[in-house]
Motif scaffolding. Structure first.
Motif, mmCIF file in Angstrom:
data_model
loop_
_atom_site.group_PDB
_atom_site.id
_atom_site.type_symbol
_atom_site.label_atom_id
_atom_site.label_comp_id
_atom_site.label_asym_id
_atom_site.label_seq_id
_atom_site.Cartn_x
_atom_site.Cartn_y
_atom_site.Cartn_z
ATOM 1 N N SER A 271 0.822 -1.223 0.000
ATOM 2 C CA SER A 271 0.000 0.000 0.000
ATOM 3 C C SER A 271 0.848 1.261 0.000
ATOM 4 C CB SER A 271 -0.927 -0.006 1.216
ATOM 5 O OG SER A 271 -1.886 -1.028 1.082
ATOM 6 N N VAL A 282 -8.704 5.650 -5.389
ATOM 7 C CA VAL A 282 -9.033 4.425 -4.638
ATOM 8 C C VAL A 282 -9.794 4.780 -3.362
ATOM 9 C CG1 VAL A 282 -8.023 2.569 -3.260
ATOM 10 C CG2 VAL A 282 -7.190 2.992 -5.570
ATOM 11 N N ILE A 283 -9.284 5.755 -2.612
ATOM 12 C CA ILE A 283 -9.963 6.150 -1.371
ATOM 13 C C ILE A 283 -11.311 6.811 -1.679
ATOM 14 C CG2 ILE A 283 -9.799 7.624 0.660
ATOM 15 C CD1 ILE A 283 -6.772 7.261 0.552
ATOM 16 N N SER A 286 -13.961 4.210 -3.145
ATOM 17 C CA SER A 286 -14.377 3.282 -2.085
ATOM 18 C C SER A 286 -15.259 3.985 -1.064
ATOM 19 C CB SER A 286 -13.147 2.694 -1.394
ATOM 20 O OG SER A 286 -12.296 2.072 -2.318
ATOM 21 N N GLY A 287 -14.866 5.195 -0.666
ATOM 22 C CA GLY A 287 -15.669 5.939 0.307
ATOM 23 C C GLY A 287 -17.046 6.280 -0.232
ATOM 24 N N SER A 291 -20.184 4.858 1.684
ATOM 25 C CA SER A 291 -20.801 5.831 2.595
ATOM 26 C C SER A 291 -22.281 6.046 2.286
ATOM 27 C CB SER A 291 -20.061 7.161 2.515
ATOM 28 O OG SER A 291 -20.176 7.727 1.225
ATOM 29 N N ILE A 349 -4.212 1.673 3.893
ATOM 30 C CA ILE A 349 -5.240 2.247 2.992
ATOM 31 C C ILE A 349 -6.625 1.780 3.412
ATOM 32 C CG2 ILE A 349 -6.085 2.225 0.616
ATOM 33 C CD1 ILE A 349 -3.283 2.295 -0.375
ATOM 34 N N LEU A 350 -6.733 0.513 3.847
ATOM 35 C CA LEU A 350 -8.026 0.025 4.325
ATOM 36 C C LEU A 350 -8.468 0.791 5.561
ATOM 37 C CD1 LEU A 350 -10.339 -1.961 4.124
ATOM 38 C CD2 LEU A 350 -8.966 -3.606 5.423
ATOM 39 N N ILE A 353 -9.692 4.160 4.386
ATOM 40 C CA ILE A 353 -10.995 4.054 3.717
ATOM 41 C C ILE A 353 -12.114 3.916 4.745
ATOM 42 C CG2 ILE A 353 -12.402 2.515 2.294
ATOM 43 C CD1 ILE A 353 -9.924 1.993 0.593
ATOM 44 N N VAL A 356 -12.613 7.401 6.403
ATOM 45 C CA VAL A 356 -13.231 8.345 5.458
ATOM 46 C C VAL A 356 -14.693 7.978 5.226
ATOM 47 C CG1 VAL A 356 -13.201 9.103 3.050
ATOM 48 C CG2 VAL A 356 -11.078 9.013 4.348
ATOM 49 N N THR A 357 -14.983 6.673 5.123
ATOM 50 C CA THR A 357 -16.362 6.232 4.922
ATOM 51 C C THR A 357 -17.239 6.604 6.108
ATOM 52 O OG1 THR A 357 -15.599 4.385 3.562
ATOM 53 C CG2 THR A 357 -17.801 4.226 4.488
ATOM 54 N N THR A 421 -9.498 13.727 0.351
ATOM 55 C CA THR A 421 -8.509 12.643 0.273
ATOM 56 C C THR A 421 -7.076 13.172 0.281
ATOM 57 O OG1 THR A 421 -8.658 12.646 -2.144
ATOM 58 C CG2 THR A 421 -10.054 11.084 -0.960
#
Length: 484
Positions: A271, A282-283, A286-287, A291, A349-350, A353, A356-357, A421
């Motif tokens: 990552s 990516v972030i 995914s968010g 979300s 990164i997970l 994410i 952020v979510t 981000t």
């Protein structure tokens, strides 16, 4: 009375006048200028002030932009070229840094030989989201797929990916175009499978681990469906328990066995090699994907009649909204490891994410709650009169209307989250705005470069956020027409 009136007036027209052309002030550019720029003395003053500001900005920045250099190996060489061409003391932009380091702004430190993987992931993302975003109009869906396919192929040519990957991507877009015309529902199957493909392509390793991890969701769904209807209240619990057992006890051993029997793997990429717009997208994607459903659940929980559910939802939303995002990112980066068992490896990164979510979902819940509150009580009573249960009423009557009302706020939250981000640069990740720019400036050849990276990164952020805003306006127009 009419004869008396006719005799009392001096003149009565008894023939129609031929049509005449309107005055010059009522047609063409003069009319547009008068209506849009000089409709009153105050608006005219504001127009003149605006023109003066535009002229000042143009006069100040145009020489710097027109003297720009795109081909040089260092900032000193840029300045030398500008001085030789425009004279001593002339200033100019040095976009040569973008020409030389564009790959780091796009992919961070992702291995250059593996660039085909993030580019193919982006192309597959276009194929996955097009049938969802443009599900009604086949012409728009076809054009969007064609344009995004062309964009992907251009990016593949720029990154010099292997020929086989370009041919494969071209074939996939061709198949997607055919399916978009004749069987658009088939594309939705790929949309569901896309997360597994994307994780495998980006991080590499064995395909079986992400595949069997997502299989837990299907197992939970099947377990919930297996519960008899007379005990439907236990369906959610059964699904959660079945999925948890699969993830905790079975998924890894089964994946190990399948990896040995049929190895389908790619070289691993850690990552910390992610950076630039690859990391931001990516972030952000995914968010956004996670979300929205979480925000809907939180909004419904906050309006629930069940006391504990409502209290928990209020505490969660108010706590998350009261904490800055950077605090949650520091928790993800530093503090979270203290609460995990020793030796636990939790991808950075997970972790980002997830935080952020959670942050975006709290704001999303309030936006959707506003849409729910705007619906008249008659809509709820109509659902009750039809004999619908709670979830049927929400799915068929309440949420479609509430989400339509909330579209501007939802897209605004998405745009804000995508721009946020860039904050991951403060926890050691290489975001495109600060992380990569600081890394580029740490090189002696580009030390002192300042505005050019900001202009390049800002332009790409603007294109992405403006596209989201325009899609929001398209969706509002489409839903507005469907109601007539």
């Amino acid at each position: 009375m009419s004869e008396i009136h006719a005799e009392s007036v001096a003149y009565v027209r008894d023939t129609m006048l031929p049509p005449a052309t309107p005055p010059d002030r009522q047609v063409g550019a003069l009319r547009w200028l008068r209506e849009n720029l000089f409709s009153s003395w105050f608006n005219g003053l504001l127009t003149i002030l605006g023109i003066a500001i535009i002229w000042f900005l143009f006069d100040h920045f145009w020489p710097w932009l027109s003297h720009s250099v795109w081909n040089a190996n260092s900032l000193a060489e840029c300045r030398q070229i500008i001085a030789e061409k425009w004279g001593e003391g002339a200033s100019g932009a040095c976009f040569a840094v973008i020409r030389e380091r564009w790959h780091q702004y796009l992919f961070g430190f992702y291995p250059r030989a593996e660039y085909w993987r993030p580019v193919m992931t982006m192309g597959l993302l276009f194929i996955a989201i097009t049938p969802v975003l443009f599900s009604v109009n086949p012409d728009i869906r076809r054009w969007v797929l064609a344009v995004l396919g062309l964009l992907t192929m251009i990016l593949m040519a720029l990154t010099e990916v292997p020929d086989w990957s370009a041919v494969l991507m071209f074939a996939l877009f061709a198949v997607a175009l055919l399916l978009a015309d004749y069987a658009p529902q088939r594309l939705l199957v790929f949309t569901v499978c896309y997360p597994v493909v994307a994780i495998w392509l980006l991080w590499g390793g064995s395909l079986w681990y992400p595949l069997l991890t997502f299989a837990g969701i299907a197992i939970g769904y099947l377990a919930a469906r297996a519960v008899p209807k007379e005990r439907s209240g236990l369906a959610l619990l059964a699904g959660i328990v079945a999925a948890a057992i699969w993830w905790w006890l079975l998924s890894t051993p089964v994946a190990d066995l399948l990896s040995e029997a049929l190895p389908l793997s790619l070289p691993r990429v850690i990552s910390h090699d992610f950076g630039g717009f690859l990391l931001a997208i990516v972030i952000g994607v995914s968010g956004i994907a996670m979300s929205l459903p979480l925000g809907i659940v939180l909004a419904l929980a906050r309006r629930s009649d069940m006391f504990l559910i409502r209290v928990f939802a209020v505490i969660f939303i108010e706590f998350i909204r009261g904490v800055p995002l950077i605090t949650l990112l520091f928790v993800a980066s530093l503090l979270l490891n203290y609460f995990l068992p020793p030796g636990t490896s939790f991808d950075i990164i997970l972790r980002v994410i997830i935080m952020v979510t959670i942050f975006a979902a709290a704001y999303m819940a309030e936006v959707i709650r506003g849409g729910l509150a705007a619906l008249p009580r008659g809509q709820y009573e109509a659902a009750d009169s039809l004999g619908l249960d709670y979830w049927q009423a929400q799915r068929l009557i309440i949420l479609p209307q509430a989400l339509k009302i909330s579209i501007p706020g939802i897209v605004g939250t998405f745009i804000g989250m995508f721009k946020d981000t860039t904050l991951v640069g403060l926890i050691g990740l290489f975001d495109p705005l600060k992380g990569i720019s600081d890394f580029v400036r740490s090189n002696f050849e580009w030390k002192g470069i300042y505005w050019e990276p900001f202009i390049f990164v800002g332009a790409i952020f603007f294109v992405i956020c403006f596209s989201m805003s325009r899609y929001s306006m398209y969706l509002e127009r489409r839903l507005s027409r469907e109601n007539h």
